[in-house]
Design a protein around this motif. Structure first.
Motif, PDB file in Angstrom:
ATOM      1  N   ALA A   1       1.236  -1.045  -0.279  1.00 41.32           N
ATOM      2  CA  ALA A   1       0.103   0.126  -0.003  1.00 41.32           C
ATOM      3  C   ALA A   1       1.126   1.127  -0.124  1.00 41.32           C
ATOM      4  O   ALA A   1       0.559   2.247  -0.562  1.00 41.32           O
ATOM      5  CB  ALA A   1      -1.202   0.159   1.145  1.00 41.32           C
ATOM      6  N   ILE A   2       1.434   1.193   0.523  1.00 38.56           N
ATOM      7  CA  ILE A   2       2.783   2.144   1.107  1.00 38.56           C
ATOM      8  C   ILE A   2       3.597   2.764  -0.403  1.00 38.56           C
ATOM      9  O   ILE A   2       3.375   3.693  -0.740  1.00 38.56           O
ATOM     10  CB  ILE A   2       3.857   2.398   2.000  1.00 38.56           C
ATOM     11  N   LYS A   3       3.745   1.795  -1.254  1.00 40.16           N
ATOM     12  CA  LYS A   3       4.428   1.743  -2.095  1.00 40.16           C
ATOM     13  C   LYS A   3       4.039   2.443  -3.198  1.00 40.16           C
ATOM     14  O   LYS A   3       4.501   3.530  -3.999  1.00 40.16           O
ATOM     15  CB  LYS A   3       4.900  -0.054  -2.812  1.00 40.16           C
ATOM     16  N   GLU A   4       2.222   1.654  -2.696  1.00 41.84           N
ATOM     17  CA  GLU A   4       1.805   2.071  -4.052  1.00 41.84           C
ATOM     18  C   GLU A   4       1.527   3.486  -4.276  1.00 41.84           C
ATOM     19  O   GLU A   4       1.079   4.843  -5.321  1.00 41.84           O
ATOM     20  CB  GLU A   4       0.083   2.135  -4.423  1.00 41.84           C
ATOM     21  N   LEU A   5       1.359   4.716  -3.425  1.00 42.24           N
ATOM     22  CA  LEU A   5       1.608   5.992  -3.107  1.00 42.24           C
ATOM     23  C   LEU A   5       3.073   6.398  -2.691  1.00 42.24           C
ATOM     24  O   LEU A   5       2.742   7.681  -3.742  1.00 42.24           O
ATOM     25  CB  LEU A   5       0.846   5.934  -0.895  1.00 42.24           C
ATOM     26  N   ASP A   6       3.862   5.702  -3.168  1.00 42.78           N
ATOM     27  CA  ASP A   6       5.211   6.721  -3.124  1.00 42.78           C
ATOM     28  C   ASP A   6       4.786   6.622  -4.836  1.00 42.78           C
ATOM     29  O   ASP A   6       5.902   7.568  -5.318  1.00 42.78           O
ATOM     30  CB  ASP A   6       5.963   5.270  -2.686  1.00 42.78           C
ATOM     31  N   GLU A   7       4.876   5.951  -5.270  1.00 37.91           N
ATOM     32  CA  GLU A   7       4.362   5.761  -6.918  1.00 37.91           C
ATOM     33  C   GLU A   7       3.658   6.696  -7.167  1.00 37.91           C
ATOM     34  O   GLU A   7       4.107   6.702  -8.559  1.00 37.91           O
ATOM     35  CB  GLU A   7       4.215   5.015  -7.185  1.00 37.91           C
ATOM     36  N   LYS A   8       2.692   7.400  -6.440  1.00 37.47           N
ATOM     37  CA  LYS A   8       2.310   8.562  -6.889  1.00 37.47           C
ATOM     38  C   LYS A   8       2.983   9.330  -6.562  1.00 37.47           C
ATOM     39  O   LYS A   8       2.386  10.591  -6.956  1.00 37.47           O
ATOM     40  CB  LYS A   8       1.195   8.281  -6.621  1.00 37.47           C
ATOM     41  N   GLY A   9       3.929   9.456  -6.185  1.00 37.59           N
ATOM     42  CA  GLY A   9       4.828  10.600  -5.440  1.00 37.59           C
ATOM     43  C   GLY A   9       4.796  11.339  -4.216  1.00 37.59           C
ATOM     44  O   GLY A   9       4.731  12.610  -3.869  1.00 37.59           O
ATOM     45  N   LEU A  10       3.441  10.434  -3.396  1.00 34.91           N
ATOM     46  CA  LEU A  10       2.600  10.909  -1.637  1.00 34.91           C
ATOM     47  C   LEU A  10       3.561  10.754  -0.889  1.00 34.91           C
ATOM     48  O   LEU A  10       3.028  11.004   0.211  1.00 34.91           O
ATOM     49  CB  LEU A  10       1.484  10.346  -2.363  1.00 34.91           C
TER      50      LEU A  10
END
Length: 572
Positions: free
Chosen positions: A273-282
């Motif tokens: 979940a955190i990786k997905e947010l990271d990939e969105k630049g968040l």
């Protein structure tokens, strides 16, 4: 059948015709055009604001629009009279045939009031979610009733609903539970329990300790904590969840799914979940501003891993990982909602206690970020319940040790009374629950008043059956009080949709009280005027008179079913 929606369609069709004729300019937006009950029933059965909301974009006087629109509406056979009031409000009075047809529809249509509003969108309603460390208290009771009624309301309005319970079994509080149970396990072996400060003191853990003894005998007594903690933790959590399930069943609540917080750890779900947010630049490393107000003595600026929740409407960015690498409490919450998003829900609703107000914006931000704004997240906060009995605050449960339990409340008041009264206030308003008042038989007690209306109708039907009267679905109206009841029946589908759109099941409780009030007024009028009584000397006339109360019983039963309350057939 939604009579208000039908008449609104008539208004919209008339406006479109006026545009085609050049009376109104083309391309006007009609979404704000409403058809509602007038504030004063003496003004008519329905009213529309069409002329008022269209005057400015049409660059016309509202009165001019209203007069042209009223001509078209008056041509419809369902409309008895049209009255233009004030600057341009339009009041409509419907023909008696409409009300007669409405009663027939209620009696012959399965599921009157059900809506296609939801279009089978998938909705997850997560509620209760009490820590599995003890019995549920009165605050959980209100949250359970609200969440369950909301789920039923949304189902009735055409949504595909999942009821979910989030088991908070991943935190340190479950270790405290295990240690508390271990002391009761020692007690089951005749040893004195050492209920140190911070452990759970309630007697509800005594049978859990005895059950632990039955399973393990005395094999755990001499083992160090690190050898028994994990097993006792699982055993105690399972025992507490069994207790919680029993309490929920007592309240008439059954979940579709239980989700374990523990399943989020060591499975990669948080990291994903955190990786997905990271990939969105968040996701970024940064230092938060000091908290507003009084500065905590131990606060110091430190670099942490942060979620840029401000990009999705939050007030500040939120830490998700501490400087030592451990996850914050928010990280598993993100992962849990990530799982919900991946399960394909269109709407996520969380029912939290009032003390979770600080979670609202951050949780909405997380869902918005994880779903790219495609999933709606609504968080409902449940305010406190104050209990009273014999004019004084209701005492805490000795069994629980520190609070009044759900079981205490239901055993005192009953499931149906508890559920209805918990829905007589909006979720974010505090609620006084007086055991004496909620059980009294008076108009001031809303659950009694609604149940009494249904019981009165059942009494009429029993007498009609005893007299051999063949029921008819075609009503007869001889008084404005009968029309008032029919008018209130027509409002049920509209109230269902309003309540479903706002996630406000309390509106159904309010509606049922108003319907019961109109019915009781008609009943009392019949005590003075024999022509208005439901049972007459003429069997055919009786059959027609009984049609209206039968329709009232259908709607009361449907509304109470949404609230999870069983309609009463007789009052005792």
């Amino acid at each position: 059948m939604n009579l208000f929606a039908d008449i609104r369609s008539l208004v919209i069709d008339s406006l479109n015709a006026m545009s085609a004729e050049g009376v109104l300019p083309e391309g006007l937006e009609f979404s704000n055009v409403a058809v509602e009950p007038p504030r004063d029933p003496l003004h008519g059965d329905m009213a529309t604001n069409a002329a008022m909301v269209l005057a400015k974009p049409a660059k016309m006087k509202p009165r001019d629009i209203a007069e042209k629109l009223s001509e078209k509406l008056a041509a419809d056979a369902r409309i008895e009279t049209v009255d233009v009031a004030g600057p341009g409000f339009i009041n409509l009075r419907l023909s008696e045939a409409v009300w007669s047809g409405l009663v027939e529809t209620v009696l012959t249509t399965e599921g009157f009031g059900r809506s296609t509003l939801g279009a089978q969108k998938k909705v997850n309603v997560e509620y209760v979610s009490a820590n599995p460390t003890g019995p549920m208290h009165v605050g959980h009771t209100r949250g359970a009733v609200f969440g369950d009624a909301l789920a039923s309301l949304l189902d009735f309005a055409g949504y595909d609903v999942t009821r979910e319970y989030y088991i908070n079994d991943g935190g340190a509080q479950v270790d405290v539970l295990a240690r508390s149970v271990f002391e009761r396990y020692r007690e089951a072996h005749g040893l004195s329990p050492e209920i140190a400060e911070g452990l759970y003191p309630g007697d509800y853990l005594v049978p859990v300790g005895e059950a632990l003894k039955e399973k393990y005998g005395d094999s755990l007594l001499d083992k160090p904590e690190e050898e028994w903690l994990a097993d006792v933790r699982v055993f105690a959590t399972d025992a507490m969840m069994a207790m919680i399930r029993d309490d929920l069943k007592m309240l008439g609540v059954e979940m579709d799914r239980f989700f374990s917080e523990k399943s989020l750890y060591n499975t990669g779900l948080i990291e994903t979940a955190i990786k997905e947010l990271d990939e969105k630049g968040l996701i970024y490393r940064g230092v938060l501003e000091p908290p507003k107000g009084k500065m905590p003595e131990d606060w110091e600026p430190r670099e942490q891993t942060l979620f840029k929740s401000t990009a999705h409407g939050d007030d500040v960015d939120r830490p998700i990982q501490k400087s030592d690498g451990a996850w914050t409490y928010f990280a598993p919450d993100i992962a849990y909602h990530y799982d919900k998003v991946k399960r394909g829900y269109d709407v996520i609703i969380d029912v939290f206690g009032a003390d979770h107000g600080g979670y609202v914006k951050r949780m909405k931000a997380a869902v918005s970020a994880l779903s790219d704004g495609k999933v709606d997240c609504d968080i409902k906060l449940i305010q406190l319940v104050k209990l009273f009995k014999n004019g004084a605050p209701f005492k805490m449960s000795k069994r629980a040790g520190t609070f009044v339990t759900l079981r205490d409340v239901v055993e005192q008041a009953g499931k149906d009374v508890t559920r209805f009264i918990m829905l007589t206030r909006k979720n974010d308003a505090s609620l006084d629950f007086d055991f004496d008042k909620v059980l009294e038989q008076s108009k001031d007690n809303p659950v009694f008043y609604v149940q009494y209306a249904h019981a009165r109708i059942c009494s009429v039907l029993r007498k009609a059956e005893a007299q051999g009267i063949t029921l008819s679905d075609t009503p007869r109206f001889d008084d404005s009080a009968e029309i008032a009841v029919a008018r209130k029946l027509a409002d049920f589908p509209r109230q269902v949709e309003i309540a479903a759109k706002g996630h406000e099941p309390h509106r159904i409780a309010f509606y049922l009280y108003d319907l019961a009030s109109d019915f009781h007024a008609l009943w009392n009028k019949g005590n003075e005027n024999e022509a208005l009584r439901f049972l007459q000397d003429d069997a055919e006339l009786s059959a027609a008179k009984i049609a209206l109360p039968r329709a009232v019983a259908v709607v009361i039963s449907a509304g109470l079913a949404i609230l999870g309350v069983t309609p009463a057939e007789e009052m005792r």
